[in-house]
Design a protein around this motif. Structure first.
Motif, PDB file in Angstrom:
ATOM      1  N   ASN A 167       5.676  -6.184   5.222  1.00 32.16           N
ATOM      2  CA  ASN A 167       5.364  -4.756   5.354  1.00 32.16           C
ATOM      3  C   ASN A 167       6.097  -3.926   4.307  1.00 32.16           C
ATOM      4  O   ASN A 167       5.531  -2.999   3.709  1.00 32.16           O
ATOM      5  CB  ASN A 167       5.738  -4.264   6.752  1.00 32.16           C
ATOM      6  CG  ASN A 167       4.918  -4.930   7.840  1.00 32.16           C
ATOM      7  OD1 ASN A 167       3.855  -5.500   7.566  1.00 32.16           O
ATOM      8  ND2 ASN A 167       5.402  -4.886   9.067  1.00 32.16           N
ATOM      9  N   TYR A 168       7.367  -4.245   4.108  1.00 31.71           N
ATOM     10  CA  TYR A 168       8.170  -3.507   3.130  1.00 31.71           C
ATOM     11  C   TYR A 168       7.595  -3.691   1.725  1.00 31.71           C
ATOM     12  O   TYR A 168       7.458  -2.710   0.960  1.00 31.71           O
ATOM     13  CB  TYR A 168       9.611  -3.996   3.183  1.00 31.71           C
ATOM     14  CG  TYR A 168      10.517  -3.373   2.130  1.00 31.71           C
ATOM     15  CD1 TYR A 168      11.124  -2.138   2.347  1.00 31.71           C
ATOM     16  CD2 TYR A 168      10.752  -4.009   0.909  1.00 31.71           C
ATOM     17  CE1 TYR A 168      11.949  -1.560   1.390  1.00 31.71           C
ATOM     18  CE2 TYR A 168      11.570  -3.451  -0.054  1.00 31.71           C
ATOM     19  CZ  TYR A 168      12.165  -2.220   0.187  1.00 31.71           C
ATOM     20  OH  TYR A 168      12.982  -1.652  -0.777  1.00 31.71           O
ATOM     21  N   LEU A 169       7.240  -4.921   1.373  1.00 30.29           N
ATOM     22  CA  LEU A 169       6.730  -5.187   0.021  1.00 30.29           C
ATOM     23  C   LEU A 169       5.365  -4.550  -0.208  1.00 30.29           C
ATOM     24  O   LEU A 169       5.077  -4.082  -1.308  1.00 30.29           O
ATOM     25  CB  LEU A 169       6.671  -6.690  -0.236  1.00 30.29           C
ATOM     26  CG  LEU A 169       8.022  -7.352  -0.527  1.00 30.29           C
ATOM     27  CD1 LEU A 169       7.877  -8.854  -0.653  1.00 30.29           C
ATOM     28  CD2 LEU A 169       8.640  -6.766  -1.802  1.00 30.29           C
ATOM     29  N   GLU A 170       4.536  -4.527   0.815  1.00 31.67           N
ATOM     30  CA  GLU A 170       3.246  -3.846   0.659  1.00 31.67           C
ATOM     31  C   GLU A 170       3.456  -2.371   0.312  1.00 31.67           C
ATOM     32  O   GLU A 170       2.741  -1.808  -0.527  1.00 31.67           O
ATOM     33  CB  GLU A 170       2.419  -3.986   1.940  1.00 31.67           C
ATOM     34  CG  GLU A 170       1.823  -5.370   2.129  1.00 31.67           C
ATOM     35  CD  GLU A 170       0.938  -5.451   3.353  1.00 31.67           C
ATOM     36  OE1 GLU A 170       0.952  -4.498   4.180  1.00 31.67           O
ATOM     37  OE2 GLU A 170       0.233  -6.465   3.504  1.00 31.67           O
ATOM     38  N   TRP A 171       4.422  -1.756   0.934  1.00 35.23           N
ATOM     39  CA  TRP A 171       4.734  -0.343   0.659  1.00 35.23           C
ATOM     40  C   TRP A 171       5.254  -0.172  -0.774  1.00 35.23           C
ATOM     41  O   TRP A 171       4.751   0.673  -1.530  1.00 35.23           O
ATOM     42  CB  TRP A 171       5.764   0.137   1.683  1.00 35.23           C
ATOM     43  CG  TRP A 171       6.372   1.477   1.387  1.00 35.23           C
ATOM     44  CD1 TRP A 171       5.709   2.633   1.064  1.00 35.23           C
ATOM     45  CD2 TRP A 171       7.775   1.792   1.384  1.00 35.23           C
ATOM     46  NE1 TRP A 171       6.616   3.657   0.865  1.00 35.23           N
ATOM     47  CE2 TRP A 171       7.876   3.177   1.053  1.00 35.23           C
ATOM     48  CE3 TRP A 171       8.923   1.072   1.640  1.00 35.23           C
ATOM     49  CZ2 TRP A 171       9.117   3.817   0.959  1.00 35.23           C
ATOM     50  CZ3 TRP A 171      10.154   1.717   1.565  1.00 35.23           C
ATOM     51  CH2 TRP A 171      10.236   3.065   1.216  1.00 35.23           C
ATOM     52  N   LYS A 172       6.252  -0.983  -1.160  1.00 32.04           N
ATOM     53  CA  LYS A 172       6.841  -0.849  -2.492  1.00 32.04           C
ATOM     54  C   LYS A 172       5.843  -1.226  -3.595  1.00 32.04           C
ATOM     55  O   LYS A 172       5.767  -0.554  -4.629  1.00 32.04           O
ATOM     56  CB  LYS A 172       8.090  -1.731  -2.601  1.00 32.04           C
ATOM     57  CG  LYS A 172       9.210  -1.374  -1.644  1.00 32.04           C
ATOM     58  CD  LYS A 172       9.757   0.017  -1.914  1.00 32.04           C
ATOM     59  CE  LYS A 172      10.620   0.080  -3.158  1.00 32.04           C
ATOM     60  NZ  LYS A 172      11.318   1.366  -3.304  1.00 32.04           N
ATOM     61  N   ILE A 173       5.092  -2.292  -3.376  1.00 33.87           N
ATOM     62  CA  ILE A 173       4.107  -2.721  -4.370  1.00 33.87           C
ATOM     63  C   ILE A 173       3.037  -1.659  -4.550  1.00 33.87           C
ATOM     64  O   ILE A 173       2.580  -1.389  -5.663  1.00 33.87           O
ATOM     65  CB  ILE A 173       3.485  -4.069  -3.954  1.00 33.87           C
ATOM     66  CG1 ILE A 173       4.520  -5.197  -4.107  1.00 33.87           C
ATOM     67  CG2 ILE A 173       2.251  -4.390  -4.796  1.00 33.87           C
ATOM     68  CD1 ILE A 173       4.076  -6.514  -3.511  1.00 33.87           C
TER      69      ILE A 173
END
Length: 456
Positions: A167-173
């Motif tokens: 979830n965190y990486l989807e946001w940052k990406i």
């Protein structure tokens, strides 16, 4: 926590709170085969993971029948055995088939969230481990087989933490993708300006020089100055394909000579230049066909057909998917600029045929080129050199910004997937996910030039 202490090439570090397990306890090899060959053909890339072949610019050989290909179900792992050392592995979101020479794995006990596992399997420090365990007598023949994969220690974070990482990486990406897309749109605008300049010049000449025009028989060209001619390419240049070097033979061509060998991947799509320092060379007395200095190489087959081209500044040997255009009765740089224009590109596309897409040399010979007098050709080259150099400089600056963003994106993915950044207590705001847009000058999956290499 350092994993696999017995392997000095293993530099991975993960949080001590994460469990670790051998691959043999996590994965099992699957070998189900297609009986009718009607499934979707999937590609396995170190860049994008697993993708339906039809969605990619792939130009490798495709078998006539998919019967006997390995079935890959949703959430299965597909690995390109020959390119695992580069990270050609991923978790599939699709049901389809892959080459029989590849491997399919499945989780034994669902220890991983599929999206997290997909990111982990291509994480650079883990890819380094694949490389260190791959076997082969030559670099180009390195292979990673199931027994080597099963010997690797893998980190197994708690599944709730895996999901938080995803979830965190989807946001940052998503945030980085939005920045990349903005830069790509700027490149697109500049390229459109460049094409407008080329097309205007090849139909009207340098602005203000001509007042009277004639209509051409070829609708793509339209009209030209009344003192120009329209000729078929076969009357102004020679054209011929190069010679391929198979993947298994490449190590035989590493001795440095005066003649570098150019593959399709060595031609930069945006700058229209060739990389002469790729480490491959042919003997000076060989039978390889040579593209002489000041000729143009154009890809005429596959995903980059009609798009990748380079103006050659030294004698080179080249792969058979590239075609050399050697000027005989036209200025060589004038010909290069014309081959770079949409006027030529539209004619080329009309002639494309075949499963993987391409145009025969005999068809290219029949295409038309507007031909001014020699003196004006040179003036046009000088004019376009100045115009295109200024536009290319702008694009280069933007590309550097894109490269920085891509490196940042990969760095964040690696740091989060390996636990260097602890995301358990980070609050993720509401956002709309942004996918990186494809662009004319994006990544291409046609890197293999071996005509006997089967794509899967």
């Amino acid at each position: 926590m350092i994993l696999n202490d017995n392997n000095p090439s293993d530099k991975r570090i993960y949080p001590s709170r994460w469990e670790r397990k051998k691959g043999k306890y996590l994965f099992v090899s699957i070998d189900n085969r297609s009986e009718e060959g009607k499934e979707e053909l999937l590609t396995v890339s170190h860049i994008t993971g697993i993708t339906p072949r039809k969605m990619k610019n792939v130009s490798m050989f495709k078998a006539e029948s998919l019967v006997g290909y390995k079935i890959c179900d949703i959430n299965d792992i597909a690995a390109n055995t020959m390119w695992m050392w580069q990270g050609a592995i991923g978790v599939s979101k699709y049901r389809g088939v892959i080459s029989p020479s590849y491997n399919v794995y499945r989780q034994r006990n669902n220890d991983f969230v599929p999206e997290y596992l997909d990111l982990l399997l291509r994480e650079p420090t883990l890819v380094d481990v694949y490389h260190s365990l791959s076997t082969g007598i030559r670099p180009s023949r390195l292979r990673l087989y199931p027994e080597q994969l099963f010997s690797i220690d893998f980190p197994v974070p708690p599944k709730d933490e895996q999901q938080k990482i995803v979830n965190y990486l989807e946001w940052k990406i998503s945030k980085i993708n939005a920045l990349i897309n903005n830069q790509k749109k700027q490149v697109q605008v500049i390229n459109e300006e460049k094409q407008a300049e080329l097309c205007s010049t090849f139909t009207s000449g340098i602005e203000g020089r001509h007042n009277t025009f004639i209509t051409c028989a070829d609708a793509v060209i339209g009209s030209i100055p009344d003192d120009w001619q329209v000729m078929r390419l076969k009357y102004v240049c020679k054209m011929y394909n190069g010679d391929s070097i198979s993947d298994s033979e490449k190590d035989d061509y590493t001795t440095v000579t005066e003649i570098p060998y150019i593959a399709t991947k060595d031609v930069d799509l945006q700058s229209a230049t060739a990389n002469y320092e790729n480490g491959l060379y042919v003997p000076e007395n060989s039978t390889f066909k040579i593209a002489p200095k000041n000729s143009t190489l154009l890809c005429i087959e596959g995903g980059s057909a009609g798009r990748k081209r380079a103006y050659i500044t030294r004698d080179v040997a080249f792969v058979n998917k590239l075609c050399a255009f050697v000027a005989t009765d036209i200025d060589s740089k004038f010909l290069f600029y014309y081959l770079s224009s949409d006027i030529f590109g539209l004619q080329f596309k009309k002639e494309m045929t075949g499963l993987i897409g391409g145009v025969s040399i005999s068809a290219i010979k029949r295409l038309f080129v507007p031909v001014p007098k020699k003196e004006e050709q040179k003036e046009i080259v000088q004019y376009l050199d100045k115009k295109c150099k200024a536009l290319d400089k702008k694009i280069l600056l933007i590309q550097k910004k894109i490269s920085v963003l891509l490196e940042l994106r990969q760095s964040i993915i690696s740091d989060v997937v390996t636990g260097k950044i602890d995301v358990r207590n980070i609050q993720i705001p509401q956002y709309k996910y942004v996918t990186e847009i494809d662009s004319e000058y994006g990544e291409y999956e046609d890197e293999e030039d071996n005509p006997s290499g089967e794509e899967g």
